[in-house]
Every structure is written in structure tokens, then in C-alpha cells.
Write a protein that holds these residues in place. Structure first.
Motif, PDB file in Angstrom:
ATOM      1  N   PHE A  63       0.883  -1.160   0.000  1.00 28.85           N
ATOM      2  CA  PHE A  63       0.000   0.000   0.000  1.00 28.85           C
ATOM      3  C   PHE A  63       0.921   1.211   0.000  1.00 28.85           C
ATOM      4  N   GLY A  64       1.057   1.863  -1.166  1.00 25.35           N
ATOM      5  CA  GLY A  64       1.983   2.976  -1.290  1.00 25.35           C
ATOM      6  C   GLY A  64       1.473   4.271  -0.686  1.00 25.35           C
ATOM      7  N   GLY A  65       0.154   4.378  -0.533  1.00 22.62           N
ATOM      8  CA  GLY A  65      -0.435   5.579   0.043  1.00 22.62           C
ATOM      9  C   GLY A  65      -1.840   5.781  -0.482  1.00 22.62           C
ATOM     10  N   PRO A  66      -2.548   6.759   0.095  1.00 23.69           N
ATOM     11  CA  PRO A  66      -3.958   6.942  -0.232  1.00 23.69           C
ATOM     12  C   PRO A  66      -4.240   7.688  -1.536  1.00 23.69           C
ATOM     13  N   VAL A  67      -3.227   8.274  -2.177  1.00 23.79           N
ATOM     14  CA  VAL A  67      -3.441   9.023  -3.417  1.00 23.79           C
ATOM     15  C   VAL A  67      -3.312   8.070  -4.608  1.00 23.79           C
ATOM     16  N   ALA A  68      -4.265   8.132  -5.531  1.00 23.41           N
ATOM     17  CA  ALA A  68      -4.265   7.311  -6.754  1.00 23.41           C
ATOM     18  C   ALA A  68      -4.086   5.828  -6.439  1.00 23.41           C
ATOM     19  N   PRO A  69      -4.964   5.246  -5.613  1.00 21.23           N
ATOM     20  CA  PRO A  69      -4.779   3.859  -5.182  1.00 21.23           C
ATOM     21  C   PRO A  69      -4.889   2.814  -6.292  1.00 21.23           C
ATOM     22  N   ASP A  70      -5.381   3.187  -7.461  1.00 22.36           N
ATOM     23  CA  ASP A  70      -5.450   2.243  -8.576  1.00 22.36           C
ATOM     24  C   ASP A  70      -4.212   2.289  -9.458  1.00 22.36           C
ATOM     25  N   ASN A  71      -3.287   3.205  -9.171  1.00 26.91           N
ATOM     26  CA  ASN A  71      -2.063   3.331  -9.965  1.00 26.91           C
ATOM     27  C   ASN A  71      -0.927   2.574  -9.296  1.00 26.91           C
ATOM     28  N   GLY A  72      -0.126   1.902 -10.117  1.00 29.25           N
ATOM     29  CA  GLY A  72       1.003   1.136  -9.606  1.00 29.25           C
ATOM     30  C   GLY A  72       2.313   1.892  -9.724  1.00 29.25           C
ATOM     31  N   PHE A  73       3.168   1.666  -8.746  1.00 29.36           N
ATOM     32  CA  PHE A  73       4.492   2.280  -8.691  1.00 29.36           C
ATOM     33  C   PHE A  73       5.472   1.202  -8.256  1.00 29.36           C
ATOM     34  N   VAL A  74       6.633   1.169  -8.890  1.00 28.97           N
ATOM     35  CA  VAL A  74       7.647   0.201  -8.504  1.00 28.97           C
ATOM     36  C   VAL A  74       8.885   0.972  -8.058  1.00 28.97           C
ATOM     37  N   LEU A  75       9.207   0.844  -6.770  1.00 28.40           N
ATOM     38  CA  LEU A  75      10.445   1.393  -6.224  1.00 28.40           C
ATOM     39  C   LEU A  75      11.477   0.291  -6.404  1.00 28.40           C
ATOM     40  N   HIS A  76      12.621   0.625  -6.986  1.00 24.53           N
ATOM     41  CA  HIS A  76      13.561  -0.444  -7.328  1.00 24.53           C
ATOM     42  C   HIS A  76      15.005   0.032  -7.328  1.00 24.53           C
ATOM     43  N   SER A  77      15.896  -0.944  -7.452  1.00 19.63           N
ATOM     44  CA  SER A  77      17.315  -0.640  -7.600  1.00 19.63           C
ATOM     45  C   SER A  77      17.529  -0.016  -8.977  1.00 19.63           C
ATOM     46  N   PRO A  78      18.569   0.826  -9.129  1.00 20.86           N
ATOM     47  CA  PRO A  78      18.748   1.569 -10.373  1.00 20.86           C
ATOM     48  C   PRO A  78      19.364   0.766 -11.521  1.00 20.86           C
ATOM     49  N   ASP A  79      19.448  -0.550 -11.384  1.00 21.33           N
ATOM     50  CA  ASP A  79      20.004  -1.372 -12.448  1.00 21.33           C
ATOM     51  C   ASP A  79      18.989  -1.621 -13.567  1.00 21.33           C
ATOM     52  N   TYR A  80      17.787  -1.090 -13.423  1.00 20.60           N
ATOM     53  CA  TYR A  80      16.770  -1.167 -14.467  1.00 20.60           C
ATOM     54  C   TYR A  80      16.354   0.261 -14.796  1.00 20.60           C
ATOM     55  N   ARG A  81      16.287   0.556 -16.084  1.00 17.24           N
ATOM     56  CA  ARG A  81      15.843   1.886 -16.499  1.00 17.24           C
ATOM     57  C   ARG A  81      15.051   1.780 -17.780  1.00 17.24           C
ATOM     58  N   GLU A  82      14.037   2.613 -17.850  1.00 14.63           N
ATOM     59  CA  GLU A  82      13.325   2.851 -19.095  1.00 14.63           C
ATOM     60  C   GLU A  82      13.132   4.356 -19.182  1.00 14.63           C
ATOM     61  N   GLU A  83      12.588   4.824 -20.265  1.00 15.80           N
ATOM     62  CA  GLU A  83      12.485   6.270 -20.481  1.00 15.80           C
ATOM     63  C   GLU A  83      11.740   6.965 -19.337  1.00 15.80           C
ATOM     64  N   GLU A  84      10.719   6.324 -18.791  1.00 13.44           N
ATOM     65  CA  GLU A  84       9.898   6.935 -17.747  1.00 13.44           C
ATOM     66  C   GLU A  84      10.444   6.758 -16.339  1.00 13.44           C
ATOM     67  N   THR A  85      11.559   6.074 -16.175  1.00  7.99           N
ATOM     68  CA  THR A  85      12.118   5.819 -14.852  1.00  7.99           C
ATOM     69  C   THR A  85      12.632   7.109 -14.217  1.00  7.99           C
ATOM     70  N   LEU A  86      12.272   7.313 -12.963  1.00  2.00           N
ATOM     71  CA  LEU A  86      12.794   8.411 -12.159  1.00  2.00           C
ATOM     72  C   LEU A  86      14.001   7.877 -11.397  1.00  2.00           C
ATOM     73  N   CYS A  87      15.189   8.328 -11.753  1.00  2.00           N
ATOM     74  CA  CYS A  87      16.399   7.922 -11.041  1.00  2.00           C
ATOM     75  C   CYS A  87      16.555   8.838  -9.832  1.00  2.00           C
ATOM     76  N   ILE A  88      16.413   8.274  -8.651  1.00  2.00           N
ATOM     77  CA  ILE A  88      16.389   9.067  -7.425  1.00  2.00           C
ATOM     78  C   ILE A  88      17.798   9.313  -6.895  1.00  2.00           C
ATOM     79  N   ASP A  89      18.584   8.248  -6.779  1.00  2.00           N
ATOM     80  CA  ASP A  89      19.971   8.355  -6.321  1.00  2.00           C
ATOM     81  C   ASP A  89      20.716   7.095  -6.740  1.00  2.00           C
ATOM     82  N   ASP A  90      21.856   6.813  -6.138  1.00  2.00           N
ATOM     83  CA  ASP A  90      22.671   5.658  -6.524  1.00  2.00           C
ATOM     84  C   ASP A  90      22.068   4.320  -6.101  1.00  2.00           C
ATOM     85  N   GLU A  91      21.073   4.331  -5.225  1.00  2.00           N
ATOM     86  CA  GLU A  91      20.501   3.080  -4.723  1.00  2.00           C
ATOM     87  C   GLU A  91      19.038   2.867  -5.088  1.00  2.00           C
TER      88      GLU A  91
END
Length: 186
Positions: A73-101
Motif C-alpha cells: 500500500f503505497g499511500g492513499p493518493v491514486a490507489p489504482d495506480n502502480g508504482f515500482v520502487l527499485h534498484s537503479p540497475d533497471y531503467r526505461e524512459e519513464e524511470t525516475l532515477c532518485i539516487d545511486d541506490e
């Protein structure tokens, strides 16, 4: 206050909001101008597993996990939308690179990649997110609603969701019994 992007928010024990009580939120984005966006990393969607999510999305995984993996449960906003928090070894055009981890991707392509045995080494799948308007999170922190602690991959990605909140507090050197909801001035 400096940028909180990439940090963990630890809710204080007096947090009454059922969405955020005893929650641990990874902050994916934070600016004074736009506010903040994060994912709760220690609460799950009741009875929904990754395999069930794959079935709902018509993704046939190459192999099923031995243990059912929960959807968070990521939070109460947009509960039908999916989000994947992940290691930065995967990237696609829409990926938000947050930091080195950490990175975040909100497309079904990352789930397809994971289903085929690829994708990021570590990931946490969540429905919904936590959001704050400009200045709102700063005010909540100053009102003693949240503590801030450095994020680490072990704490965020491990399977022990029930102990993440206490372990985040322990990183700060405190136990829940030491915390008080009262604030004052010296």
C-alpha cells in the motif's frame, strides 16, 4: 530544510491517521515548490500478491515465487495506480532515477520485465502513493509528526514489513517508548 528526496519518513507514535500510523515512507521526490511524493514501504494491500497482480494484468510470469510476495500500500493518493520502487540497475524512459541506490518506475513494462525473469535486482511494488503539497510536509515535520532517517536498501526492500518501522527508529538510536507526541520550548 534541505531536500528530503531519497530519505525515509518515520511516523511518530501519536500519528492517528490510519493510512500513516506506524508507517515508513520512502520519499521519491521533494521540492519546496511542488511538495513531496513518497511510497509507504511497510504496509501491504490485504491479500493481494504479485502473482495475483500479474494475473489481473495478463502477465504470465516465467516462474512463480516460492513465497507469495505482497503488493504494498503505497499511500492513499491514486490507489489504482502502480508504482515500482527499485534498484537503479533497471531503467526505461519513464524511470525516475532518485539516487545511486533507488529508482522508481510507474509503467507496466517493469512488471513485464520482472515476469520474464529480468528487471531490477530489488523492487517493491505498490498501489497508490503518499503526497504533500508545497510546505505541507515541512509543517508536519516541524509539528513533530515525522522523523527523517537515511534510507538503505536492506530496510526498504527486505520482506520483514512488520519490523521496518521499529528498525528505522533504531537507526536513529531510539525506541518507540522513548518518543513523545508532546513538543515544547526550552
Amino acid at each position: 530544510m534541505t531536500s528530503l528526496t531519497g530519505q525515509l519518513l518515520v511516523s511518530m507514535p501519536q500519528m492517528c491517521d490510519p493510512f500513516f500510523a506506524r508507517s515508513l515512507v520512502y520519499l521519491c521526490a521533494y521540492t519546496k515548490e511542488t511538495g513531496a511524493m513518497g511510497l509507504i514501504v511497510n504496509k501491504t494491500v490485504d491479500s493481494l500478491t504479485i502473482d495475483e497482480l500479474y494475473a489481473h494484468l495478463n502477465i504470465e510470469p516465467v516462474m512463480h515465487s516460492n513465497r507469495p510476495q505482497p503488493v504494498h500500500f503505497g499511500g492513499p493518493v491514486a490507489p489504482d495506480n502502480g508504482f515500482v520502487l527499485h534498484s537503479p540497475d533497471y531503467r526505461e524512459e519513464e524511470t525516475l532515477c532518485i539516487d545511486d541506490e533507488f529508482a522508481m518506475t510507474a509503467t507496466v513494462d517493469i512488471l513485464r520485465a520482472r515476469g520474464k525473469g529480468g528487471g531490477p535486482r530489488h523492487c517493491l511494488v505498490a498501489l497508490g502513493y503518499a503526497g504533500w503539497g508545497p510546505g505541507q510536509l515541512d509543517a508536519e515535520i516541524q509539528a513533530n509528526g515525522w522523523l527523517v532517517v537515511a534510507a538503505d536498501t536492506h530496510l526498504v526492500f527486505d520482506d520483514e514489513d512488520s519490523s521496518k518501522w521499529q528498525r528505522a527508529l533504531a537507526k536513529l538510536g531510539v525506541s518507540p517508548e522513548m518518543l513523545s507526541g508532546d513538543s515544547g520550548r526550552a
